[in-house]
Write an enzyme that holds these catalytic residues in place. Sequence first.
Site, PDB file in Angstrom:
ATOM      1  N   GLY A  14      -8.696   0.235   6.627  1.00 47.46           N
ATOM      2  CA  GLY A  14      -8.775  -0.884   7.568  1.00 47.46           C
ATOM      3  C   GLY A  14      -7.772  -0.729   8.712  1.00 47.46           C
ATOM      4  N   TYR A  15      -7.738  -1.738   9.538  1.00 48.79           N
ATOM      5  CA  TYR A  15      -6.923  -1.691  10.765  1.00 48.79           C
ATOM      6  C   TYR A  15      -5.431  -1.474  10.429  1.00 48.79           C
ATOM      7  CZ  TYR A  15      -4.793  -3.654  15.047  1.00 48.79           C
ATOM      8  OH  TYR A  15      -4.037  -3.875  16.172  1.00 48.79           O
ATOM      9  N   ASP A  35     -10.844   2.005  -0.778  1.00 52.22           N
ATOM     10  CA  ASP A  35     -11.539   1.165   0.205  1.00 52.22           C
ATOM     11  C   ASP A  35     -13.026   1.416   0.039  1.00 52.22           C
ATOM     12  OD1 ASP A  35     -12.493  -0.018   2.749  1.00 52.22           O
ATOM     13  OD2 ASP A  35     -10.390   0.085   3.377  1.00 52.22           O
ATOM     14  N   ASP A  62     -14.903  -0.693  -4.897  1.00 57.59           N
ATOM     15  CA  ASP A  62     -14.632  -2.119  -4.687  1.00 57.59           C
ATOM     16  C   ASP A  62     -13.429  -2.521  -5.559  1.00 57.59           C
ATOM     17  OD1 ASP A  62     -14.657  -4.884  -4.728  1.00 57.59           O
ATOM     18  OD2 ASP A  62     -16.818  -5.066  -5.052  1.00 57.59           O
ATOM     19  N   SER A 128       0.203 -13.729   5.623  1.00 55.66           N
ATOM     20  CA  SER A 128      -0.119 -14.046   7.018  1.00 55.66           C
ATOM     21  C   SER A 128       0.656 -15.267   7.490  1.00 55.66           C
ATOM     22  CB  SER A 128      -1.621 -14.342   7.096  1.00 55.66           C
ATOM     23  OG  SER A 128      -1.954 -14.912   8.321  1.00 55.66           O
ATOM     24  N   TYR A 154      -9.749 -18.994   4.277  1.00 55.91           N
ATOM     25  CA  TYR A 154      -8.965 -17.757   4.395  1.00 55.91           C
ATOM     26  C   TYR A 154      -7.481 -18.050   4.176  1.00 55.91           C
ATOM     27  CZ  TYR A 154      -6.296 -13.992   6.500  1.00 55.91           C
ATOM     28  OH  TYR A 154      -5.359 -13.011   6.707  1.00 55.91           O
ATOM     29  N   LYS A 158      -4.564 -16.865   1.129  1.00 58.47           N
ATOM     30  CA  LYS A 158      -3.233 -16.256   1.282  1.00 58.47           C
ATOM     31  C   LYS A 158      -2.179 -17.096   0.555  1.00 58.47           C
ATOM     32  CE  LYS A 158      -4.477 -12.646   3.441  1.00 58.47           C
ATOM     33  NZ  LYS A 158      -4.454 -11.348   2.789  1.00 58.47           N
ATOM     34  N   ASN A 184       0.609 -11.746  14.741  1.00 60.46           N
ATOM     35  CA  ASN A 184      -0.670 -11.301  15.323  1.00 60.46           C
ATOM     36  C   ASN A 184      -0.648  -9.801  15.614  1.00 60.46           C
ATOM     37  OD1 ASN A 184      -0.539 -14.262  15.758  1.00 60.46           O
ATOM     38  ND2 ASN A 184      -2.507 -13.940  16.754  1.00 60.46           N
ATOM     39  N   ASN A 204     -10.708 -12.167  17.535  1.00 58.30           N
ATOM     40  CA  ASN A 204      -9.302 -12.088  17.963  1.00 58.30           C
ATOM     41  C   ASN A 204      -9.213 -11.777  19.458  1.00 58.30           C
ATOM     42  OD1 ASN A 204      -8.843 -10.740  14.822  1.00 58.30           O
ATOM     43  ND2 ASN A 204      -7.687 -12.520  15.494  1.00 58.30           N
TER      44      ASN A 204
HETATM   45  P1  NAD Z   1      -9.428  -4.892   7.878  1.00 57.13           P
HETATM   46  O1  NAD Z   1     -10.660  -5.655   7.574  1.00 57.13           O
HETATM   47  O2  NAD Z   1      -9.416  -4.001   9.051  1.00 57.13           O
HETATM   48  O3  NAD Z   1      -8.983  -4.048   6.614  1.00 57.13           O
HETATM   49  C1  NAD Z   1      -9.254  -4.451   5.290  1.00 57.13           C
HETATM   50  C2  NAD Z   1      -9.845  -3.261   4.570  1.00 57.13           C
HETATM   51  O4  NAD Z   1     -10.087  -3.635   3.214  1.00 57.13           O
HETATM   52  C3  NAD Z   1     -11.185  -2.825   5.157  1.00 57.13           C
HETATM   53  O5  NAD Z   1     -11.173  -1.413   5.341  1.00 57.13           O
HETATM   54  C4  NAD Z   1     -12.217  -3.243   4.096  1.00 57.13           C
HETATM   55  O6  NAD Z   1     -13.305  -2.337   4.054  1.00 57.13           O
HETATM   56  C5  NAD Z   1     -11.374  -3.197   2.845  1.00 57.13           C
HETATM   57  N1  NAD Z   1     -11.822  -4.100   1.781  1.00 57.13           N
HETATM   58  C6  NAD Z   1     -11.958  -5.441   1.822  1.00 57.13           C
HETATM   59  N2  NAD Z   1     -12.321  -5.901   0.615  1.00 57.13           N
HETATM   60  C7  NAD Z   1     -12.432  -4.818  -0.204  1.00 57.13           C
HETATM   61  C8  NAD Z   1     -12.764  -4.644  -1.570  1.00 57.13           C
HETATM   62  N3  NAD Z   1     -13.085  -5.671  -2.367  1.00 57.13           N
HETATM   63  N4  NAD Z   1     -12.755  -3.383  -2.079  1.00 57.13           N
HETATM   64  C9  NAD Z   1     -12.431  -2.323  -1.296  1.00 57.13           C
HETATM   65  N5  NAD Z   1     -12.109  -2.428  -0.008  1.00 57.13           N
HETATM   66  C10 NAD Z   1     -12.104  -3.674   0.535  1.00 57.13           C
HETATM   67  O7  NAD Z   1      -8.244  -5.970   7.980  1.00 57.13           O
HETATM   68  P2  NAD Z   1      -6.748  -5.780   8.505  1.00 57.13           P
HETATM   69  O8  NAD Z   1      -6.627  -6.459   9.805  1.00 57.13           O
HETATM   70  O9  NAD Z   1      -6.314  -4.373   8.365  1.00 57.13           O
HETATM   71  O10 NAD Z   1      -5.996  -6.689   7.440  1.00 57.13           O
HETATM   72  C11 NAD Z   1      -5.404  -6.131   6.288  1.00 57.13           C
HETATM   73  C12 NAD Z   1      -4.716  -7.239   5.508  1.00 57.13           C
HETATM   74  O11 NAD Z   1      -3.776  -7.899   6.346  1.00 57.13           O
HETATM   75  C13 NAD Z   1      -5.656  -8.319   4.998  1.00 57.13           C
HETATM   76  O12 NAD Z   1      -5.207  -8.730   3.728  1.00 57.13           O
HETATM   77  C14 NAD Z   1      -5.482  -9.441   6.005  1.00 57.13           C
HETATM   78  O13 NAD Z   1      -5.745 -10.692   5.455  1.00 57.13           O
HETATM   79  C15 NAD Z   1      -4.005  -9.293   6.339  1.00 57.13           C
HETATM   80  N6  NAD Z   1      -3.657  -9.838   7.650  1.00 57.13           N
HETATM   81  C16 NAD Z   1      -4.329  -9.417   8.762  1.00 57.13           C
HETATM   82  C17 NAD Z   1      -4.001  -9.948  10.011  1.00 57.13           C
HETATM   83  C18 NAD Z   1      -4.759  -9.557  11.238  1.00 57.13           C
HETATM   84  O14 NAD Z   1      -4.742 -10.309  12.222  1.00 57.13           O
HETATM   85  N7  NAD Z   1      -5.406  -8.397  11.294  1.00 57.13           N
HETATM   86  C19 NAD Z   1      -2.976 -10.896  10.107  1.00 57.13           C
HETATM   87  C20 NAD Z   1      -2.304 -11.284   8.951  1.00 57.13           C
HETATM   88  C21 NAD Z   1      -2.656 -10.741   7.712  1.00 57.13           C
HETATM   89  C1  WQD Z   2      -4.908 -15.730  19.648  1.00 62.18           C
HETATM   90  C2  WQD Z   2      -4.911 -16.701  20.812  1.00 62.18           C
HETATM   91  C3  WQD Z   2      -6.714 -18.300  20.789  1.00 62.18           C
HETATM   92  C4  WQD Z   2      -9.913 -15.418  21.443  1.00 62.18           C
HETATM   93  C5  WQD Z   2      -5.697 -15.203  13.742  1.00 62.18           C
HETATM   94  C6  WQD Z   2      -5.745 -15.804  12.370  1.00 62.18           C
HETATM   95  C7  WQD Z   2      -4.431 -15.589  11.671  1.00 62.18           C
HETATM   96  C8  WQD Z   2      -4.032 -14.120  11.680  1.00 62.18           C
HETATM   97  C9  WQD Z   2      -4.044 -13.568  13.063  1.00 62.18           C
HETATM   98  C10 WQD Z   2      -4.921 -13.105   9.701  1.00 62.18           C
HETATM   99  C11 WQD Z   2      -5.253 -18.122  20.385  1.00 62.18           C
HETATM  100  C12 WQD Z   2      -6.793 -17.386  22.000  1.00 62.18           C
HETATM  101  C13 WQD Z   2      -8.671 -15.976  21.271  1.00 62.18           C
HETATM  102  C14 WQD Z   2     -10.644 -15.745  22.624  1.00 62.18           C
HETATM  103  C15 WQD Z   2      -8.810 -17.105  23.373  1.00 62.18           C
HETATM  104  N1  WQD Z   2      -4.959 -13.330  10.939  1.00 62.18           N
HETATM  105  N2  WQD Z   2      -8.128 -16.811  22.209  1.00 62.18           N
HETATM  106  N3  WQD Z   2     -10.050 -16.564  23.553  1.00 62.18           N
HETATM  107  O1  WQD Z   2      -5.944 -17.460  15.939  1.00 62.18           O
HETATM  108  O2  WQD Z   2      -3.571 -16.725  16.445  1.00 62.18           O
HETATM  109  O3  WQD Z   2      -4.696 -15.862  14.480  1.00 62.18           O
HETATM  110  O4  WQD Z   2      -5.338 -13.811  13.663  1.00 62.18           O
HETATM  111  O5  WQD Z   2      -4.158 -13.512   8.874  1.00 62.18           O
HETATM  112  O6  WQD Z   2      -4.602 -16.054  10.375  1.00 62.18           O
HETATM  113  O7  WQD Z   2      -6.009 -17.202  12.500  1.00 62.18           O
HETATM  114  O8  WQD Z   2      -5.440 -15.074  16.670  1.00 62.18           O
HETATM  115  O9  WQD Z   2      -6.433 -13.471  18.204  1.00 62.18           O
HETATM  116  O10 WQD Z   2      -7.899 -15.326  17.290  1.00 62.18           O
HETATM  117  O11 WQD Z   2      -6.137 -15.880  18.936  1.00 62.18           O
HETATM  118  O12 WQD Z   2      -8.323 -17.846  24.227  1.00 62.18           O
HETATM  119  O13 WQD Z   2     -11.773 -15.304  22.828  1.00 62.18           O
HETATM  120  O14 WQD Z   2      -5.929 -16.314  21.732  1.00 62.18           O
HETATM  121  O15 WQD Z   2      -7.032 -19.624  21.140  1.00 62.18           O
HETATM  122  O16 WQD Z   2      -4.468 -18.979  21.145  1.00 62.18           O
HETATM  123  P1  WQD Z   2      -4.934 -16.422  15.919  1.00 62.18           P
HETATM  124  P2  WQD Z   2      -6.568 -14.880  17.756  1.00 62.18           P
END
Ligand code: NAD
Ligand code: WQD
Length: 342
Positions: A14-15, A35, A62, A128, A154, A158, A184, A204
């Site tokens: 993932g990312y 993954d 999975d 998060s 979601y 967490k 973020n 996002n």
């Molecule tokens: P992502 O979706 O890019 O990566 C998650 C990976 O997990 C993916 O490759 C997906 O295929 C894999 N996956 C999901 N469920 C699975 C399962 N049951 N079995 C095997 N593989 C599985 O997401 P990300 O942005 O890299 O986020 C990673 C973690 O960080 C997540 O737990 C997410 O909640 C947390 N997080 C992300 C953000 C964000 O904004 N990206 C912010 C805060 C927390």
């Molecule tokens: C950022 C800002 C929007 C899109 C989310 C999850 C959080 C965490 C991080 C996982 C906000 C504004 C966005 C658009 C906009 N993820 N926006 N136009 O909402 O802060 O957080 O990602 O844990 O749990 O809620 O991130 O990137 O969606 O938004 O104006 O088309 O950009 O209103 O102020 P957010 P986001």
Amino acid sequence: MKETRNILVTGGAGYIGSHTVVELIQRGYNPIIVDDFRNSSSEVIDGIEAIVGTRPVTYELDVTCKSDLSKVFATHDLDGVIHFAAYKAVGESVDHPLMYYRNNVDSLINCLELSEVFGVKNFVFSSSCTVYGQPKESSIVTEDTPIQEANSPYGATKQMCERIISDVHKSGSSLRFLNLRYFNPVGAHPSSHIGELPLGRPSNLLPFVTQTAAGLLNELTVFGNDYNTVDGTCIRDYIHVVDLANAHIKGFQWLELQSGPALETINVGTGHGISVLEIIHTFEKVSGLQLNWAYGPRRSGDVEQIFADTTKAKNCLGWEAERSVEDAIVDAWNWQKKMGDE
Ligand code: NAD
Ligand code: WQD
């Protein structure tokens, strides 16, 4: 201590996981990816290989299937687990709550049960800033800022996962735990070999910005301009994904230094709040393009402003963000352009 430490990285394609795998390999760790590519692609593994020159061991399975996952625990002498695998889209979780509870909670429980059975010592959990909701007193949050009721399934997963970890710790588990609360994450690897791969229409901000600039989307809507902030738009703490990946390395090192069971929860952000308009203006500056955007109504559930107090990350882990939001936007834009070329 063993020379090379084996770390199971769930969601490693993932990312955030893929960037963390790169940093782990570059520091001599041996990440083992699990993954099933439900929100990523096996090409990410090619991207990792292109950066580091070796191909990480990868299991396509999975994480919620305990019998499959147990074979990985049985095959590798694991020193730790970094558990990323989860669903992460707030809006989707409102429409499909059971899918979120099943995947995010079951996957954690499997990883914890197997860690206990196989005597794994160190465990990092992807939490998060969503757990804070809209903080009541101040927009800068420390780890002690009271958690608000989750405003999405979601967010609830967490909070539940953190609670499960806390209960396991209190029960006398020998595991050492670190919950990292990401703010973020933005940007991509500077090599442009890996980056964010949103499936479908991104929710996002930054992928929406880069896809609009690339002509894949017509217009960016800025959700609200009547917030009580410098320019009326929301404020967030945008952290470069490579800095975030490095926080996991520091976190893992910290876990290894603990002499016994431990549990810490640490914010991972830059400590700076940036508005949506500032993101747009910085994008226009670094790309030389004019972005097509317009103000629209507020998005339901959005927090007005939140950013991290990073004191604990500095004091405890010796970690702080090194890259600017400008660096992140440059890398995100290069990644978007590279995807367009392929
Ligand atoms: P992502 O979706 O890019 O990566 C998650 C990976 O997990 C993916 O490759 C997906 O295929 C894999 N996956 C999901 N469920 C699975 C399962 N049951 N079995 C095997 N593989 C599985 O997401 P990300 O942005 O890299 O986020 C990673 C973690 O960080 C997540 O737990 C997410 O909640 C947390 N997080 C992300 C953000 C964000 O904004 N990206 C912010 C805060 C927390
Ligand atoms: C950022 C800002 C929007 C899109 C989310 C999850 C959080 C965490 C991080 C996982 C906000 C504004 C966005 C658009 C906009 N993820 N926006 N136009 O909402 O802060 O957080 O990602 O844990 O749990 O809620 O991130 O990137 O969606 O938004 O104006 O088309 O950009 O209103 O102020 P957010 P986001």
